[in-house]
Scaffold this active site. Structure first.
Site, PDB file in Angstrom:
ATOM      1  N   ARG A 169       0.814  -1.213   0.000  1.00 54.12           N
ATOM      2  CA  ARG A 169       0.000   0.000   0.000  1.00 54.12           C
ATOM      3  C   ARG A 169       0.853   1.271   0.000  1.00 54.12           C
ATOM      4  O   ARG A 169       0.697   2.150  -0.850  1.00 54.12           O
ATOM      5  CB  ARG A 169      -0.848  -0.048   1.260  1.00 54.12           C
ATOM      6  CG  ARG A 169      -2.097   0.721   1.253  1.00 54.12           C
ATOM      7  CD  ARG A 169      -2.859   0.328   2.497  1.00 54.12           C
ATOM      8  NE  ARG A 169      -3.539  -0.939   2.331  1.00 54.12           N
ATOM      9  CZ  ARG A 169      -4.744  -1.061   1.782  1.00 54.12           C
ATOM     10  NH1 ARG A 169      -5.389   0.003   1.368  1.00 54.12           N
ATOM     11  NH2 ARG A 169      -5.298  -2.244   1.653  1.00 54.12           N
ATOM     12  N   THR A 170       1.792   1.332   0.933  1.00 52.10           N
ATOM     13  CA  THR A 170       2.663   2.508   1.036  1.00 52.10           C
ATOM     14  C   THR A 170       3.589   2.589  -0.180  1.00 52.10           C
ATOM     15  O   THR A 170       3.830   3.669  -0.726  1.00 52.10           O
ATOM     16  CB  THR A 170       3.482   2.452   2.338  1.00 52.10           C
ATOM     17  OG1 THR A 170       2.576   2.275   3.430  1.00 52.10           O
ATOM     18  CG2 THR A 170       4.276   3.717   2.555  1.00 52.10           C
ATOM     19  N   LYS A 226      22.351 -11.922   2.772  1.00 55.74           N
ATOM     20  CA  LYS A 226      23.719 -12.458   2.835  1.00 55.74           C
ATOM     21  C   LYS A 226      24.532 -11.834   3.960  1.00 55.74           C
ATOM     22  O   LYS A 226      25.741 -12.031   4.036  1.00 55.74           O
ATOM     23  CB  LYS A 226      24.439 -12.215   1.496  1.00 55.74           C
ATOM     24  CG  LYS A 226      23.784 -12.933   0.327  1.00 55.74           C
ATOM     25  CD  LYS A 226      24.477 -12.543  -0.980  1.00 55.74           C
ATOM     26  CE  LYS A 226      23.654 -12.964  -2.185  1.00 55.74           C
ATOM     27  NZ  LYS A 226      23.911 -12.074  -3.337  1.00 55.74           N
ATOM     28  N   ARG A 252      11.452   1.717   4.128  1.00 55.59           N
ATOM     29  CA  ARG A 252      10.667   1.115   5.196  1.00 55.59           C
ATOM     30  C   ARG A 252      11.451  -0.065   5.753  1.00 55.59           C
ATOM     31  O   ARG A 252      12.028  -0.852   4.999  1.00 55.59           O
ATOM     32  CB  ARG A 252       9.321   0.620   4.660  1.00 55.59           C
ATOM     33  CG  ARG A 252       8.388   0.154   5.765  1.00 55.59           C
ATOM     34  CD  ARG A 252       7.128  -0.371   5.145  1.00 55.59           C
ATOM     35  NE  ARG A 252       6.115  -0.716   6.103  1.00 55.59           N
ATOM     36  CZ  ARG A 252       5.087   0.059   6.412  1.00 55.59           C
ATOM     37  NH1 ARG A 252       4.988   1.267   5.885  1.00 55.59           N
ATOM     38  NH2 ARG A 252       4.174  -0.364   7.244  1.00 55.59           N
ATOM     39  N   HIS A 293       6.160   7.045  11.218  1.00 48.66           N
ATOM     40  CA  HIS A 293       5.683   6.889   9.842  1.00 48.66           C
ATOM     41  C   HIS A 293       5.207   8.283   9.426  1.00 48.66           C
ATOM     42  O   HIS A 293       4.018   8.542   9.290  1.00 48.66           O
ATOM     43  CB  HIS A 293       4.545   5.864   9.817  1.00 48.66           C
ATOM     44  CG  HIS A 293       4.131   5.430   8.439  1.00 48.66           C
ATOM     45  ND1 HIS A 293       4.781   5.841   7.298  1.00 48.66           N
ATOM     46  CD2 HIS A 293       3.138   4.608   8.027  1.00 48.66           C
ATOM     47  CE1 HIS A 293       4.196   5.294   6.247  1.00 48.66           C
ATOM     48  NE2 HIS A 293       3.197   4.542   6.665  1.00 48.66           N
TER      49      HIS A 293
END
Ligand SMILES: [Zn+2]
Lengths: 300, 154
Positions: A49-50, A78, A99, A127
């Site tokens: 969504r974001t 890794k 994010r 956020h």
């Protein structure tokens, strides 16, 4: 403003400037030109969504994007340090949208790279673009951020969205009502901050009596994945279900907001009501993200 | 309790540092933070001594050791009441009340397990947000903690 990592570093003037810019972009009065610029969308933690909202914002301005969704396919698996991953991206892109499930990851990014960084969510911490689009939505529907009466309902303990929003609005003389089931109350540190700023707030159990006073109701999802024991979730998940019947006595300017995705906390028959604002809220997110990117890249 | 009696409990030192008026129970924490190793540093610790000013206090005396500015700042965080006295040939040459710093670089461990400083190999940083009692906020995860809930790096 060079980066957008935390609402703690966005003052009242900057909030109002970004809202004004988002409005001008939405009305077509300003058309920021992002052509020739490349945004790196680094979603170490998935959030379609974001991600889509940012990618839409970039492409609406003629920009381009490279996308990393989920850490699985990259060197992160890794054992490469986050700093190394970011330094590499720094060689390719003009700005980073990031994010990450680890708190403080975006702050670290700003110290490693020399291109603008936008925090698209770091664990339970911040956020800020969600907070900014919420503020824009409130401003658009109310014509002001000043002196509003706002109820926040649902998971107020772990929902970073409501924390940032409460902190940001506290500069605008609000009156808050908080309603949350069980142990999901607004954390003490947020309440301490509100008290320190002389913000009026009340924690209520029954939301019926406060409905006629409200300008805005902000509902959040109770997240199943935050509960260790499923029965605990079952106990609280239906504590506040918003139906048209709950909202019969609302003010004319009243709006119902939700950051989405919703589960069942707002029933679908609310969607046709004029105060149902959550899908427009998502649309506003694109304009606000355009404004934020334009500001950080000094396009305007 | 008379001063004479207290002197009997903790002998004077010839040269070095005396840390007096330590919050009762914090002397051992300070010794840890200063990384004092008994074979190298002759050290005397008095715990829960009577103090007219404080009720109870700790005292720490270290032979042949002068403290850096940085070390004094750490002591202020653990015990804001502490007095740091430099001694040379049994004479007091300097007396300091260390100040609580505004920021603390790479001295504390963030208690938040999901903080980036506990996941990546990077130095920690805290801002002091309250001074009495002391609380700090992590520069990275932005969580706020009372100083007694935060561990020092040794
Ligand atoms: Zn932290």
């Amino acid at each position: 403003m060079q980066n957008l990592v935390s609402m703690r570093q966005v003052n009242k003037d900057e909030i109002l400037r970004l809202i004004d810019l988002a409005a001008q972009i939405e009305q077509g009065k300003i058309k920021p030109d992002l052509s020739g610029k490349l945004g790196a969308l680094l979603f170490f933690e998935p959030s379609t969504r974001t991600l889509f909202s940012f990618d839409t914002a970039i492409k609406r301005m003629g920009g381009n994007s490279i996308v990393m969704a989920g850490a699985g396919s990259t060197s992160v698996k890794k054992g490469e340090s986050l700093a190394d991953t970011l330094m590499t991206i720094n060689q390719y892109a003009d700005f980073i949208v990031m994010r990450h499930k680890v708190e403080g990851a975006a702050r670290l990014a700003t110290e490693v790279v020399d291109i603008p960084v936008i925090n698209a969510g770091d664990g339970t911490n911040q956020h800020p673009t969600q907070a900014m689009l919420d503020l824009y939505s409130i401003f658009k529907t109310q014509g002001t951020l000043q002196n509003l009466t706002i109820a926040m309902i649902g998971d107020l303990r772990l929902g970073r969205t409501v924390h940032s929003l409460a902190q940001a609005l506290s500069e605008f003389n609000p009156t808050f009502y908080f309603a949350s089931p069980g142990h999901l109350q607004m954390p003490r540190y947020i309440k301490d901050e509100l008290r320190a700023k002389n913000v009026r707030f009340e924690e209520v159990e029954d939301i019926k009596p406060i409905i006629p006073k409200l300008d805005v109701m902000y509902v959040t999802r109770i997240q199943k994945e935050r509960f260790a024991v499923l029965e605990d979730y079952e106990k609280v998940k239906d504590a506040y279900i918003i139906t048209p019947d709950v909202l019969t006595r609302v003010k004319d300017n009243f709006v119902l907001m939700h950051p989405l995705p919703r589960v069942n906390e707002i029933t679908t028959d609310v969607d046709k009501e004029r105060y149902a604002y959550y899908f427009q809220q998502a649309r506003n997110g694109v304009f606000m993200r355009q404004a934020i990117i334009s500001q950080l890249l000094q396009l305007v | 309790m008379t001063p004479v009696k207290e002197k009997l409990k903790v002998d004077p030192i010839k040269s070095g540092t005396v840390i007096d008026h330590i919050t009762a129970g914090k002397a051992l924490v300070i010794a840890d933070v200063l990384n004092l190793n008994p074979p190298e540093n002759l050290m005397m610790i008095g715990v829960n001594l009577h103090s007219r000013k404080m009720g109870a206090k700790d005292i720490l005396k270290i032979e042949n050791r002068r403290l850096t500015e940085d070390e004094m700042n750490s002591i202020a965080l653990i015990s804001p009441t502490a007095t740091i006295i430099a001694i040379k040939d049994f004479v007091v040459v300097e007396k300091r009340h260390p100040a609580i710093p505004d920021t603390i670089s790479d001295k504390l461990i963030c208690p938040n397990p999901n903080c980036v400083t506990n996941v990546e190999q990077i130095p920690t940083r805290f801002e002091v947000v309250d001074r009495d009692p002391v609380s700090v906020r992590c520069h990275y995860c932005e969580k706020k903690y009372a100083i007694q809930d935060v561990q020092f790096k040794f």
